[in-house]
Scaffold this active site. Sequence first.
Site, mmCIF file in Angstrom:
data_model
loop_
_atom_site.group_PDB
_atom_site.id
_atom_site.type_symbol
_atom_site.label_atom_id
_atom_site.label_comp_id
_atom_site.label_asym_id
_atom_site.label_seq_id
_atom_site.Cartn_x
_atom_site.Cartn_y
_atom_site.Cartn_z
ATOM 1 N N LYS A 118 0.857 -1.199 0.000
ATOM 2 C CA LYS A 118 0.000 0.000 0.000
ATOM 3 C C LYS A 118 0.890 1.245 0.000
ATOM 4 O O LYS A 118 0.759 2.148 0.847
ATOM 5 C CB LYS A 118 -0.974 -0.012 1.175
ATOM 6 N N ILE A 166 6.038 10.100 -1.025
ATOM 7 C CA ILE A 166 6.526 10.893 -2.147
ATOM 8 C C ILE A 166 7.243 9.955 -3.126
ATOM 9 O O ILE A 166 7.717 8.878 -2.738
ATOM 10 C CB ILE A 166 7.472 12.032 -1.699
ATOM 11 N N LYS A 178 -18.599 -16.223 -4.772
ATOM 12 C CA LYS A 178 -19.404 -16.318 -5.990
ATOM 13 C C LYS A 178 -19.982 -14.935 -6.363
ATOM 14 O O LYS A 178 -19.900 -14.503 -7.510
ATOM 15 C CB LYS A 178 -20.541 -17.307 -5.711
HETATM 16 O O1 3DU Z 1 -9.748 -10.684 5.486
HETATM 17 P P1 3DU Z 1 -8.720 -11.681 5.064
HETATM 18 O O2 3DU Z 1 -8.115 -12.454 6.193
HETATM 19 O O3 3DU Z 1 -9.203 -12.574 3.953
HETATM 20 O O4 3DU Z 1 -7.451 -10.865 4.477
HETATM 21 C C1 3DU Z 1 -7.561 -9.931 3.443
HETATM 22 C C2 3DU Z 1 -6.206 -9.496 2.981
HETATM 23 O O5 3DU Z 1 -6.356 -8.526 1.963
HETATM 24 C C3 3DU Z 1 -5.324 -8.865 4.040
HETATM 25 O O6 3DU Z 1 -3.983 -9.201 3.719
HETATM 26 C C4 3DU Z 1 -5.526 -7.379 3.874
HETATM 27 O O7 3DU Z 1 -4.394 -6.634 4.221
HETATM 28 C C5 3DU Z 1 -5.765 -7.285 2.369
HETATM 29 N N1 3DU Z 1 -6.627 -6.177 1.950
HETATM 30 C C6 3DU Z 1 -7.877 -6.005 2.443
HETATM 31 O O8 3DU Z 1 -8.353 -6.799 3.264
HETATM 32 C C7 3DU Z 1 -8.645 -4.924 1.987
HETATM 33 C C8 3DU Z 1 -8.175 -4.095 1.052
HETATM 34 O O9 3DU Z 1 -8.928 -3.140 0.579
HETATM 35 C C9 3DU Z 1 -6.894 -4.313 0.555
HETATM 36 C C10 3DU Z 1 -6.150 -5.364 1.029
#
Ligand code: 3DU
Length: 260
Positions: free
Chosen positions: A84, A88, A215
Site C-alpha cells: 500500500k 513521495i 461467488k
Molecule cells: O480478510 P482476510 O483475512 O481474507 O485478508 C484480506 C487481505 O487482503 C489482508 O492481507 C488485507 O491486508 C488485504 N486487503 C484487504 O483486506 C482490503 C483491502 O482493501 C486491501 C487489502
Amino acid sequence: MFRQKMEKSAKKAKSNIILALDLPADKPRRLLSRSLQILNSAHPYLCALKLNRQAVLPLGLFDGVQEILSRAHDLGLPTIMDAKINDIGNTNRAIAEYYYKAGFDAVICNPFVGWDGGMQPVFELARKMECGVILLVYMSHKGAVEGYGQIVQDSTSKWLVPQYRIFAEKALKWNADGAVVGATYLDKIREIHASLKGKVPIYSPGVGAQGGDAKAAIEAGANYLIVGRAIVEAKNPEKAADQIRDAAWRSSRSRTRKAK
Ligand code: 3DU
C-alpha cells in the site's frame, strides 16, 4: 508481463484465488514454518501469493521472506507485496525497488498520492523491471466510505464525484495492472468494473472473514479474489482453498460464457 503471468497462472491452476498469507503474531521461526506448510498444502488451488508487512516485519525481506518467495516461484505462483505504497515519489520508488529486487512480481499502491512526484516513479520502475503495479480503488472495510467513498471535487474537471471513481480513472489512465475493490461492496465492484471496461482486472479482498462471498464478488465483476483468514485459519487450509476456488472458478466460467 505481470498481468500475463497472472492470467497464465489462473488458467493453469483453474483458480483465481490469491492467498493472503497473514498469520497471527508468533515467533519468526514458527511463522516461517507455518507459512511454508500452508503454502505447500494449499498451492494447487491458488493462482498467486500475497504477503503484507504482517509477514515482512517479523520474517525480514531478505531473510525469511526469501524462503517463501522462492517456494512460491518454484510452485509457479506469481507474488504480490501488499505494501500500500503511499509516500513521495522518491521514497515510493525506493520501497518498490526493494520489493521487486526481493522477488515480488507486483506491489500494491495507494493512488491517493497522485502521479507527478507520487506514483509516476513507481510505474516507470515497474515497466523497466517488468513488474506489476496494483492500485487501491475501494477497500473492503466499513470505514472505506470515509476515504474511498467520499465525494470530492475532481482536480481536472472540477465536478463533484466519489473518490473511488477518480481512482478507477487513474487505474485506467496509468495503465495499472490491477484495481483493488473490496468483495464486501458488490455495488462498487459492479460500478468500477463498468468504468474499467475490462481493461484493468479487479482484485477483491474481503471474502470469508470480512463477510464477502466468493461467488457474488466474481459475478459482480471481480477477476481475482484475495483470501486470507478463511484459508489460513481454517482447520484444513487445503480443503478451504479448494472450496473457495471451486465456487469462484465456476462463477468466473459462467460469467465468461454469458459475456460471449
Ligand atoms: O480478510 P482476510 O483475512 O481474507 O485478508 C484480506 C487481505 O487482503 C489482508 O492481507 C488485507 O491486508 C488485504 N486487503 C484487504 O483486506 C482490503 C483491502 O482493501 C486491501 C487489502
